[in-house]
Motif scaffolding. Structure first.
Motif, short mmCIF file in Angstrom:
data_model
loop_
_atom_site.label_atom_id
_atom_site.label_comp_id
_atom_site.label_asym_id
_atom_site.label_seq_id
_atom_site.Cartn_x
_atom_site.Cartn_y
_atom_site.Cartn_z
N ARG A 143 -6.05 -8.35 158.03
CA ARG A 143 -5.12 -7.69 158.95
C ARG A 143 -3.91 -7.15 158.19
NH1 ARG A 143 -5.59 -12.19 163.91
NH2 ARG A 143 -7.87 -12.11 163.90
N LEU A 144 -3.45 -7.91 157.20
CA LEU A 144 -2.33 -7.44 156.37
C LEU A 144 -2.76 -6.24 155.55
CD1 LEU A 144 0.55 -7.73 155.34
CD2 LEU A 144 -0.28 -9.43 153.70
N ALA A 145 -4.00 -6.23 155.06
CA ALA A 145 -4.50 -5.09 154.29
C ALA A 145 -4.52 -3.83 155.16
CB ALA A 145 -5.89 -5.39 153.76
N GLY A 146 -4.92 -3.98 156.43
CA GLY A 146 -4.91 -2.83 157.34
C GLY A 146 -3.50 -2.33 157.61
N HIS A 147 -2.57 -3.26 157.73
CA HIS A 147 -1.15 -2.91 157.90
C HIS A 147 -0.66 -2.07 156.71
CE1 HIS A 147 3.16 -3.45 158.64
NE2 HIS A 147 3.29 -4.02 157.45
N LYS A 148 -0.95 -2.53 155.52
CA LYS A 148 -0.52 -1.81 154.31
C LYS A 148 -1.19 -0.44 154.22
CE LYS A 148 0.46 -5.95 151.52
NZ LYS A 148 0.07 -6.74 150.32
N GLN A 149 -2.44 -0.36 154.63
CA GLN A 149 -3.16 0.92 154.61
C GLN A 149 -2.48 1.95 155.51
OE1 GLN A 149 -7.33 0.63 155.64
NE2 GLN A 149 -7.48 2.80 156.09
N ALA A 150 -2.08 1.53 156.70
CA ALA A 150 -1.42 2.45 157.63
C ALA A 150 -0.07 2.89 157.08
CB ALA A 150 -1.26 1.79 158.99
N LEU A 151 0.68 1.96 156.49
CA LEU A 151 1.97 2.32 155.89
C LEU A 151 1.78 3.36 154.79
CD1 LEU A 151 3.75 -1.17 155.51
CD2 LEU A 151 4.23 0.59 157.22
N ALA A 152 0.78 3.14 153.93
CA ALA A 152 0.54 4.05 152.81
C ALA A 152 0.18 5.44 153.31
CB ALA A 152 -0.58 3.50 151.93
N GLU A 153 -0.57 5.53 154.39
CA GLU A 153 -0.95 6.85 154.94
C GLU A 153 0.27 7.62 155.44
OE1 GLU A 153 -3.98 6.70 157.86
OE2 GLU A 153 -5.55 6.05 156.44
N ASN A 167 3.18 7.32 153.93
CA ASN A 167 4.07 7.38 152.76
C ASN A 167 5.25 6.42 152.87
OD1 ASN A 167 2.57 9.50 151.43
ND2 ASN A 167 3.44 10.92 152.94
N ILE A 168 4.98 5.25 153.41
CA ILE A 168 6.01 4.21 153.52
C ILE A 168 5.62 3.05 152.61
CG2 ILE A 168 7.13 2.54 155.06
CD1 ILE A 168 6.70 4.53 157.33
N SER A 169 6.50 2.66 151.75
CA SER A 169 6.23 1.56 150.82
C SER A 169 6.29 0.23 151.55
CB SER A 169 7.24 1.57 149.67
OG SER A 169 7.15 2.77 148.93
N PHE A 170 5.39 -0.66 151.19
CA PHE A 170 5.40 -2.00 151.77
C PHE A 170 6.57 -2.79 151.19
CE2 PHE A 170 4.06 -6.50 151.48
CZ PHE A 170 3.98 -6.78 152.84
N ASN A 171 7.36 -3.40 152.07
CA ASN A 171 8.54 -4.13 151.66
C ASN A 171 8.28 -5.64 151.81
OD1 ASN A 171 11.05 -5.28 151.29
ND2 ASN A 171 12.14 -3.94 152.71
N GLU A 172 8.18 -6.34 150.70
CA GLU A 172 7.91 -7.78 150.72
C GLU A 172 8.96 -8.56 151.51
OE1 GLU A 172 5.51 -9.66 149.67
OE2 GLU A 172 4.28 -8.32 148.44
#
Length: 334
Positions: free
Chosen positions: A194-204, A206-211
């Motif tokens: 689920r977290l991987a899917g979240h990161k995928q949508a952010l990347a599409e 152009n939003i960087s994942f913020n730890e």
């Protein structure tokens, strides 16, 4: 104590016919079945299930191992499974593993010792190697929410990467760019996906994942409360919060209100699972539907087909999540 011989004599039928009636064999007329059941009632005869199991090498019972017995998620799964088996005159023996390796192994050994004809396992802590070795034994089993390549044909799973992606994609499409995330325990595969899917949508987008906008919860309501407080008191501001399940989302909603936030105007919240209470909270919670009832029924069909050789609908191993849009996500946040 009455015997099967006395039942056959009173009913005026053979021992084999009484046995067919007790095993719900369809090759018995309704009239004959009624004579046998009336005789059993008059004599107070109760079949010895252990003796039947030894004689037929079939106990007509199925073991079900789940992670927890509490909470709104496992109830629909257990209900779907029990209903499917009850229709076929099979019974379910339930055990809980509590996401602990030793407890899960003990529960599996217990169910096998009860002569279960097959097992349905929702397990998280025991290793792939253990399950692969178990598959070489005499007791067939099917897995729910667990994928092992070597056992792919007996793994009934949800596309959790897609589910995580759909949740975040919807929030992004409403204009949110600062999005916090409360995950499940990241040693669990479904939480990772689920977290991987979240990161995928952010990347599409152009939003960087913020730890700093990530908090690791445990799928329980209290960790949603703790997660919101941790994120809210941090240095990074956010207008939306995505939670990896609905229980954590409701904990976060309560905590947000305690911090005097107005929902969804000041904070949008997204859940995951679509458990029954999500439509009743305020605001009604947008979430991702996890068809766990249908997946439980499919696991039951696998056992009915593979173990009992019953005719069932076509078996399906991969289920797809669906977005459920309600009122907890505001559009164009300020």
């Amino acid at each position: 104590m009455a015997t099967i011989y006395e039942v056959s004599k009173l009913a005026g039928v053979s021992l084999a016919t009484v046995s067919r009636v007790m095993n719900n064999n369809t090759n018995v007329s309704d009239a004959t079945r009624k004579k046998v059941t009336v005789a059993m009632t008059q004599l107070g005869y109760r079949p010895n299930s252990i003796a039947q199991s030894l004689a037929s090498n079939c106990s007509n019972s199925v073991g079900l191992l789940v992670s927890e017995l509490q909470g709104p998620f496992y109830g629909p799964m257990m209900s779907g499974i029990e209903t499917a088996f009850r229709k076929q005159s099979k019974h379910v023996i339930i055990a809980a593993g509590h996401s602990d390796e030793e407890r899960e192994q003990q529960a599996i050994e217990f169910l096998i010792s009860r002569n279960c004809d097959g097992l349905i396992l929702h397990v998280e802590a025991i290793s792939d190697d253990y399950l692969i070795e178990l598959s070489k034994g005499k007791t067939p089993f099917v897995l729910i929410n667990r994928y092992i390549r070597e056992l792919a044909s007996r793994c009934i799973i949800l596309n959790n990467v897609k589910g995580g992606y759909l949740a975040t994609k919807h929030v992004l499409e409403q204009g949110h760019t600062n999005i916090a995330y409360i995950s499940g325990p990241l040693w669990k595969q479904d939480a990772q996906d689920r977290l991987a899917g979240h990161k995928q949508a952010l990347a599409e987008h152009n939003i960087s994942f913020n730890e700093q906008l990530l908090y690791q919860g445990d799928f329980m309501e209290d960790s949603g409360t703790a997660g919101f407080q941790h994120l809210y008191n941090g240095n990074s501001k956010f207008t939306a919060l995505i939670c990896a399940n609905d229980e954590m989302a409701t904990g976060a909603m309560a905590s947000a209100r305690e911090s005097s936030l107005i929902l969804p105007e000041q904070l949008s919240i997204m859940g995951y699972d679509n458990v029954f209470f999500t439509r009743h909270v305020y605001p009604p919670l947008s979430t991702v539907n996890y068809p766990i009832n249908e997946m439980g029924q499919m696991a039951a069909n696998w056992i009915l087909s593979e173990v009992y050789k019953k005719t069932t609908p076509a078996l399906q191993t991969l289920f797809e999540p669906e977005l459920v849009v309600r009122q907890s996500i505001i559009t164009n946040p300020q």
